[in-house]
Design an enzyme around this catalytic site. Structure first.
Site, PDB file in Angstrom:
ATOM      1  N   GLY A 153       0.809  -1.209   0.000  1.00 38.71           N
ATOM      2  CA  GLY A 153       0.000   0.000   0.000  1.00 38.71           C
ATOM      3  C   GLY A 153       0.845   1.263   0.000  1.00 38.71           C
ATOM      4  O   GLY A 153       0.429   2.293  -0.528  1.00 38.71           O
ATOM      5  N   THR A 298      -5.844   2.576   9.404  1.00 38.42           N
ATOM      6  CA  THR A 298      -4.905   1.567   9.881  1.00 38.42           C
ATOM      7  C   THR A 298      -5.087   1.289  11.368  1.00 38.42           C
ATOM      8  O   THR A 298      -4.957   0.155  11.805  1.00 38.42           O
ATOM      9  CB  THR A 298      -3.468   2.042   9.622  1.00 38.42           C
ATOM     10  OG1 THR A 298      -3.411   2.516   8.284  1.00 38.42           O
ATOM     11  CG2 THR A 298      -2.483   0.927   9.821  1.00 38.42           C
ATOM     12  N   ASP A 390      -4.675  -3.370  -0.680  1.00 39.88           N
ATOM     13  CA  ASP A 390      -3.641  -4.363  -0.382  1.00 39.88           C
ATOM     14  C   ASP A 390      -4.170  -5.802  -0.428  1.00 39.88           C
ATOM     15  O   ASP A 390      -4.807  -6.253   0.517  1.00 39.88           O
ATOM     16  CB  ASP A 390      -3.076  -4.131   1.027  1.00 39.88           C
ATOM     17  CG  ASP A 390      -1.839  -3.250   1.040  1.00 39.88           C
ATOM     18  OD1 ASP A 390      -1.294  -2.967  -0.042  1.00 39.88           O
ATOM     19  OD2 ASP A 390      -1.408  -2.872   2.144  1.00 39.88           O
ATOM     20  N   PRO A 391      -3.872  -6.533  -1.498  1.00 38.22           N
ATOM     21  CA  PRO A 391      -4.185  -7.963  -1.473  1.00 38.22           C
ATOM     22  C   PRO A 391      -3.533  -8.673  -0.275  1.00 38.22           C
ATOM     23  O   PRO A 391      -4.102  -9.633   0.245  1.00 38.22           O
ATOM     24  CB  PRO A 391      -3.606  -8.470  -2.797  1.00 38.22           C
ATOM     25  CG  PRO A 391      -3.677  -7.276  -3.710  1.00 38.22           C
ATOM     26  CD  PRO A 391      -3.397  -6.098  -2.815  1.00 38.22           C
ATOM     27  N   HIS A 392      -2.380  -8.173   0.191  1.00 42.55           N
ATOM     28  CA  HIS A 392      -1.753  -8.862   1.321  1.00 42.55           C
ATOM     29  C   HIS A 392      -2.343  -8.468   2.682  1.00 42.55           C
ATOM     30  O   HIS A 392      -1.827  -8.868   3.713  1.00 42.55           O
ATOM     31  CB  HIS A 392      -0.226  -8.752   1.290  1.00 42.55           C
ATOM     32  CG  HIS A 392       0.345  -7.377   1.471  1.00 42.55           C
ATOM     33  ND1 HIS A 392       1.562  -7.016   0.930  1.00 42.55           N
ATOM     34  CD2 HIS A 392      -0.076  -6.290   2.136  1.00 42.55           C
ATOM     35  CE1 HIS A 392       1.833  -5.765   1.261  1.00 42.55           C
ATOM     36  NE2 HIS A 392       0.857  -5.304   1.991  1.00 42.55           N
ATOM     37  N   TYR A 421       1.818   5.207 -26.308  1.00 42.88           N
ATOM     38  CA  TYR A 421       0.983   5.223 -25.141  1.00 42.88           C
ATOM     39  C   TYR A 421       0.711   3.774 -24.845  1.00 42.88           C
ATOM     40  O   TYR A 421       0.150   3.097 -25.691  1.00 42.88           O
ATOM     41  CB  TYR A 421      -0.301   6.000 -25.394  1.00 42.88           C
ATOM     42  CG  TYR A 421       0.031   7.309 -26.119  1.00 42.88           C
ATOM     43  CD1 TYR A 421       0.626   8.375 -25.426  1.00 42.88           C
ATOM     44  CD2 TYR A 421      -0.144   7.427 -27.500  1.00 42.88           C
ATOM     45  CE1 TYR A 421       0.983   9.542 -26.091  1.00 42.88           C
ATOM     46  CE2 TYR A 421       0.216   8.602 -28.160  1.00 42.88           C
ATOM     47  CZ  TYR A 421       0.779   9.644 -27.460  1.00 42.88           C
ATOM     48  OH  TYR A 421       1.161  10.778 -28.109  1.00 42.88           O
ATOM     49  N   SER A 446      12.092  -4.120 -11.629  1.00 44.78           N
ATOM     50  CA  SER A 446      11.958  -5.568 -11.575  1.00 44.78           C
ATOM     51  C   SER A 446      11.056  -5.971 -10.417  1.00 44.78           C
ATOM     52  O   SER A 446      11.139  -5.407  -9.335  1.00 44.78           O
ATOM     53  CB  SER A 446      13.333  -6.210 -11.375  1.00 44.78           C
ATOM     54  OG  SER A 446      14.111  -5.992 -12.524  1.00 44.78           O
TER      55      SER A 446
HETATM   56  C1  LIG Z   1      -1.295  -0.824   5.596  1.00 45.42           C
HETATM   57  C2  LIG Z   1      -1.682   0.499   5.094  1.00 45.42           C
HETATM   58  C3  LIG Z   1      -0.857   1.206   4.221  1.00 45.42           C
HETATM   59  C4  LIG Z   1       0.507   0.730   3.847  1.00 45.42           C
HETATM   60  O1  LIG Z   1       0.464  -0.465   3.173  1.00 45.42           O
HETATM   61  P1  LIG Z   1       1.737  -1.443   3.135  1.00 45.42           P
HETATM   62  O2  LIG Z   1       1.200  -2.583   2.373  1.00 45.42           O
HETATM   63  O3  LIG Z   1       2.080  -1.758   4.553  1.00 45.42           O
HETATM   64  O4  LIG Z   1       2.828  -0.735   2.437  1.00 45.42           O
HETATM   65  C5  LIG Z   1      -1.319   2.409   3.726  1.00 45.42           C
HETATM   66  N1  LIG Z   1      -2.520   2.891   4.080  1.00 45.42           N
HETATM   67  C6  LIG Z   1      -3.335   2.245   4.930  1.00 45.42           C
HETATM   68  C7  LIG Z   1      -4.671   2.836   5.268  1.00 45.42           C
HETATM   69  C8  LIG Z   1      -2.937   1.020   5.478  1.00 45.42           C
HETATM   70  O5  LIG Z   1      -3.749   0.391   6.341  1.00 45.42           O
END
Ligand SMILES: *Cc1c(COP(=O)(O)O)cnc(C)c1O
Length: 637
Positions: A153, A298, A390-392, A421, A446
């Site tokens: 993210g 977060t 974030d998929p993770h 383009y 990469s």
């Molecule tokens: C976790 C988070 C991020 C950062 O994402 P990462 O995958 O840890 O780099 C950014 N914004 C919000 C709101 C988040 O919860």
């Protein structure tokens, strides 16, 4: 075929319950790859000969390889945090999908690099397809939007701000170019700095037609650099992730050009104050570089009113003729939009949605979800300019996989280092994929094709709608509601005549449950904070091996520097005076993202809760004992 996904079949499971299938497929991945190697020009002879394999130093090297791996395994087992267990309720981590592990390992063996298609003929496609899936989930028109995988993210936010910055400076560049300036004839600098994002992109189309797009682009900030303060202010809520500070720093925009928006008692951007701040800037004539809304903060999991931001932008366009870029940081909450889509990926009406939840037992009666304004916020996401997801995190895919999506893919040309383009050349039907060169149109170079394969595979198995992710994410949401309710009504814990009460910070918008313990009768906020900090230490790797813990959580501190006086509402509810808040200036809280899919069963959950009560009793006893010991040694001294 039953299209509803079975959640228990998605994970290896806390006790590796699905080990047979997992191992079988892991072996399949490796065996297939070995066949692939030996099948490539079978006429070529083997180059590592049995003779070479019998050399003493050959065997020695293998022994050392094994030794290193044994060492690594023991380190991992000794100190890693066991995300997979429902005993872990902390950061946005839980068990992750088997299909993504397997897809990753399988693809990793081929070591593809998604920087350029010539190094990843298969996995660049998978990345673009996964990006389309996410665009569709957000309600973007897939043929006009674009998304791709990032390392997380943080980088997705960088990229969102990068396009916003370059877009903002483009009209000035046009005005500076002899052959193009007629396109913006008669416009003041103020007007140039406040154009609608889509109008700027329409101008870039015109520049492309004239064949002067690249030239003009180099006159924008990307070539000319950033003039301090010129491009205006970035409005972000106080609940922001700190990647926004890094982003402003990194892109040369300066942290001092961040305007922080206050949050309300639910830790969402305060809509009234956002309006006031925005209109004040408009009246002053200060451009707004961009507005960031957070969908799933977060620290609290709160969902900003995206619909109100869109309304505000319209109002600014009407009243002032001024517009701005809107980015949604949904790193945490983005996948939740799948909870609102029917099996045809259509955003459901509120009543139909609730009926579907009851029918398919995704959200049972009595659970408060979604709140109406949370629903409205998710609905409105289809109208914003870019979204981080974030998929993770809530995609239940292992690291590293973030993503950025953009509503209008023309915007990519503003940051691209490709001859324009990307998309026109690599259009769906051109078949000319050789021109897709991700590395020249994104922040990173990469990058692992395996990560793209992991996300792609998850999306194929688990649809990004109510029939797929809806079931997975729904489990956590329901469990979070139950957990928050238990905390809200829990009897005090009585330890050696002292009573400790636990309470949630608030009812969550999503599945982050924050809570604190307070000793009844002790109204010192400093004591409260050190009590909760000590609990955190005893419930995390911070005080020894995570593996030996009965319960694991995370924590954070809500401070006056970050949040203003918002946390004071909670501290006063808990019986602390305003003076205590002023004096201490922060409240330490325990923080649990409830992602585990394994507690969504009333019997099981009530068993879990009663077990957790015992664990909390033990921990509080340990702390009381520590305090007694300390007091004794003080009096002895
Ligand atoms: C976790 C988070 C991020 C950062 O994402 P990462 O995958 O840890 O780099 C950014 N914004 C919000 C709101 C988040 O919860």
């Amino acid at each position: 075929m039953n299209k509803e996904v079975n959640v228990d079949a998605l994970f290896l499971g806390p006790k590796s319950e699905n080990r047979v299938f997992y191992k079988e497929m892991m072996e399949y991945a490796i065996t297939e790859h070995m066949h692939w190697r030996s099948g490539f020009h079978p006429e070529d002879s083997a180059l590592v000969t049995p003779r070479a394999q019998h050399q003493p130093d050959f065997r020695d090297t293998l022994y050392r390889t094994e030794g290193i791996l044994r060492d690594l395994s023991s380190r991992l087992k000794n100190k890693s945090v066991p995300w997979f267990s429902p005993r872990y309720l902390g950061h946005m981590n839980a068990d992750t999908f088997m299909v993504s592990h397997l897809a990753y390992v399988m693809t990793m063996l081929y070591n593809q690099n998604n920087c350029a298609v010539e190094a990843s003929p298969v996995t660049t496609d998978l990345e673009l397809e996964a990006g389309e899936d996410l665009c569709r989930m957000f309600g973007f028109d897939v043929s006009k939007s674009w998304g791709h995988i990032t390392s997380g993210g943080t980088v997705a936010n960088y990229e969102g701000l990068w396009v916003a910055r370059n877009l903002k400076s483009m009209p000035l560049a046009i005005a500076r170019h002899e052959g193009a300036k007629d396109l913006v004839a008669g416009m003041t600098e103020h007007q140039l700095l406040n154009m609608k994002p889509t109008d700027v992109l329409d101008l870039t189309d015109e520049l492309k037609k004239r064949g002067m797009f690249e030239e003009v682009r180099e006159l924008s900030v990307r070539g000319a650099g950033v003039e301090p303060g010129k491009l205006g202010k970035l409005l972000v809520p106080r609940s922001k992730h700190y990647s926004w500070l890094k982003a402003m720093d990194l892109l040369g925009l300066g942290q001092e050009n961040i305007v922080q928006l206050d949050v309300d008692g639910n830790y969402r951007t305060d809509v009234q104050k956002m309006r006031e701040t925005t209109l004040r800037l408009m009246e002053e004539g200060t451009p707004i570089l961009g507005m960031v809304s957070v969908v799933g903060t977060t620290e609290e999991g709160s969902v900003d009113a995206v619909h109100e931001v869109l309304k505000l932008r319209e109002e600014c366009e009407e009243k002032f003729g001024s517009s701005f870029f809107i980015h949604v940081d949904a790193a945490y909450g983005g996948y939740v939009r799948s909870m609102f889509l029917d099996e045809n990926d259509q955003f459901m009406e509120y009543d139909a949605l609730v009926a579907t939840y009851r029918e398919s037992e995704i959200v049972p009666e009595g659970v408060v979800w979604p709140k109406r304004d949370v629903y409205d916020a998710f609905k409105a996401m289809s109208e914003v300019d870019s979204i981080t997801v974030d998929p993770h995190k809530v995609g239940y895919i292992q690291y590293s996989a973030g993503a950025i999506t953009m509503k209008d893919k023309r915007i990519v040309d503003l940051i691209s280092y490709h001859a324009a383009y990307v998309f026109e050349e690599a259009g769906e039907d051109s078949g000319d994929e050789h021109s897709v060169m991700l590395g020249s149109s994104i922040m990173e170079g990469s990058k692992a094709g395996a990560a793209a394969a992991a996300v792609w595979a998850a999306h194929r198995l688990v649809p990004l709608n109510i029939t797929g992710y809806g079931h997975v994410i729904g489990r956590g949401i329901v469990t979070a509601d139950w957990f928050a309710s238990k905390l809200a009504t829990a009897e005090p814990f009585v330890i050696q005549g002292r009573s400790f009460e636990v309470r949630p910070l608030m009812h969550p918008d999503f599945h982050m449950v924050n809570f604190t313990f307070k000793e009844i009768g002790n109204d010192s906020l400093a004591d409260h904070n050190s009590l909760n900090q000590r609990i955190y230490e005893l419930c995390s790797y911070a005080s020894g091996r995570a593996y030996s813990k009965d319960f694991l959580t995370s924590s954070t501190s809500l401070s006056v520097e970050e949040y203003g006086d918002t946390p004071c509402a909670y501290t006063s509810l808990r019986g602390f005076t305003d003076e205590e808040w002023q004096k201490e200036g922060s409240v330490y809280i325990l923080r649990a993202a409830i992602m585990t899919p394994f507690l969504r069963d009333e019997m099981r959950f009530s068993q879990y809760w009663s077990n957790l009560r015992d664990i909390f009793t033990q921990i509080l006893t340990e702390i009381v004992d520590e305090e007694n010991k300390k007091a004794m040694s003080h009096s002895a001294a």
